[in-house]
Design a protein around this motif. Structure first.
Motif, PDB file in Angstrom:
ATOM      1  N   LYS A   1      42.613  43.394  -7.744  1.00  0.00           N
ATOM      2  CA  LYS A   1      43.788  43.681  -6.907  1.00  0.00           C
ATOM      3  C   LYS A   1      43.965  42.585  -5.850  1.00  0.00           C
ATOM      4  N   ASP A   2      43.822  41.351  -6.307  1.00  0.00           N
ATOM      5  CA  ASP A   2      43.992  40.153  -5.470  1.00  0.00           C
ATOM      6  C   ASP A   2      42.900  39.974  -4.419  1.00  0.00           C
ATOM      7  N   GLN A   3      41.869  40.800  -4.458  1.00  0.00           N
ATOM      8  CA  GLN A   3      40.756  40.641  -3.522  1.00  0.00           C
ATOM      9  C   GLN A   3      39.572  39.990  -4.230  1.00  0.00           C
ATOM     10  N   LEU A   4      39.006  38.955  -3.625  1.00  0.00           N
ATOM     11  CA  LEU A   4      37.840  38.289  -4.200  1.00  0.00           C
ATOM     12  C   LEU A   4      36.637  39.218  -4.117  1.00  0.00           C
ATOM     13  N   ILE A   5      36.038  39.520  -5.286  1.00  0.00           N
ATOM     14  CA  ILE A   5      34.869  40.402  -5.288  1.00  0.00           C
ATOM     15  C   ILE A   5      33.610  39.672  -5.734  1.00  0.00           C
ATOM     16  N   THR A   6      33.733  38.390  -6.072  1.00  0.00           N
ATOM     17  CA  THR A   6      32.568  37.601  -6.456  1.00  0.00           C
ATOM     18  C   THR A   6      31.539  37.620  -5.329  1.00  0.00           C
ATOM     19  N   GLY A   7      30.296  37.950  -5.667  1.00  0.00           N
ATOM     20  CA  GLY A   7      29.231  37.961  -4.669  1.00  0.00           C
ATOM     21  C   GLY A   7      29.034  39.290  -3.972  1.00  0.00           C
ATOM     22  N   LYS A   8      29.929  40.242  -4.168  1.00  0.00           N
ATOM     23  CA  LYS A   8      29.752  41.559  -3.551  1.00  0.00           C
ATOM     24  C   LYS A   8      28.690  42.360  -4.304  1.00  0.00           C
ATOM     25  N   LYS A   9      28.086  43.309  -3.614  1.00  0.00           N
ATOM     26  CA  LYS A   9      27.072  44.183  -4.208  1.00  0.00           C
ATOM     27  C   LYS A   9      27.741  45.259  -5.071  1.00  0.00           C
ATOM     28  N   PRO A  10      26.985  45.802  -6.049  1.00  0.00           N
ATOM     29  CA  PRO A  10      27.572  46.832  -6.917  1.00  0.00           C
ATOM     30  C   PRO A  10      28.191  48.008  -6.162  1.00  0.00           C
TER      31      PRO A  10
END
Length: 242
Positions: free
Chosen positions: A61-70
């Protein structure tokens, strides 16, 4: 809804996912297929935060989630099942589903109601007091799906949710997936080896071989692609396309 761009993951000298890109649109049932060991589950793990990518990015949804925790990614609305079902064996079916529901609800009572709604939808209510470890494989797959649904995802990743099921159970799971997509509005991305289900359900399919995307398109486009037939589908589809 989800954009995967140039995603790569290496384990020592092995490149498990190699520069893979694709997009999933809201409302789709999207398929990922390929031989065993092709990197499909690793790709899921990169998207859902269970592994850290060496290269590339994922946007939800256009938000960068790379590197976020599960747990951070789950909170944003991405749920998943695992290829090897992982229930809390000593807990009951109800308790397992509650584990998925609790983080999304302010009170135990609300989480309990949500868990019971999900169990009812999947036909698990008669087994709610059974220990998860005692369930046959078909019900364990449903329990895995129930735990994922209890997190209230808007995008759901299904990793071989039909593996080990008999033909009747496969048909029932297909109907469930259609229901979740059409009636509940959940966008679905599925890894699956049951090609009849993939062809029947998926509007768009990506084919992975040795970590690389070798094809993408509709079911008809993918199943008639000579590279896909050679790499994965084999004789049945080669003959059909001849």
């Amino acid at each position: 809804m989800l954009r995967v761009q140039n995603l790569s993951k290496r384990f020592g000298g092995l490149t498990a996912v190699d520069n893979v890109s694709f997009e999933i649109e809201k409302g789709q049932i999207f398929g990922i297929i390929g031989p065993n060991g092709a990197g499909k589950t690793t790709l899921f793990n990169l998207i859902t935060g269970n592994l850290v990518a060496d290269q590339g990015e994922v946007r939800f949804k256009d938000q960068l989630i790379t590197g976020k925790k599960p747990h951070q990614i789950a909170r944003l609305g991405i749920g998943r099942t695992f290829q090897m079902v992982k229930p809390f064996g000593g807990l009951t079916v109800e308790q397992n589903v509650m584990m998925g529901a609790l983080p999304k609800h302010a009170s135990f009572a609300d989480a309990n109601r949500a868990a019971h709604d999900v169990m009812g939808m999947l036909g698990l209510t008669p087994y709610q007091n059974e220990e998860a470890r005692s369930l046959p494989v078909g019900l364990k797959k449903k329990l895995e799906l129930a735990r994922a649904l209890a997190t209230q995802p808007s995008l759901l990743f299904l990793d071989e949710v039909m593996g080990g099921l008999n033909p009747t159970e496969v048909q029932e799971m297909m109907e469930l997936i259609r229901f979740l997509n059409k009636e509940n509005g959940i966008t679905i991305c599925m890894i699956e080896h049951v090609m009849a289900a993939v062809v029947a359900l998926c509007e768009q399919i990506v084919v992975i071989q040795q970590g690389r995307k070798i094809a993408e398109g509709t079911a008809n486009e993918v199943t008639s692609n000579p590279a896909v037939i050679e790499a994965y589908l084999g004789g049945e589809f080669a003959h059909a396309g001849a």
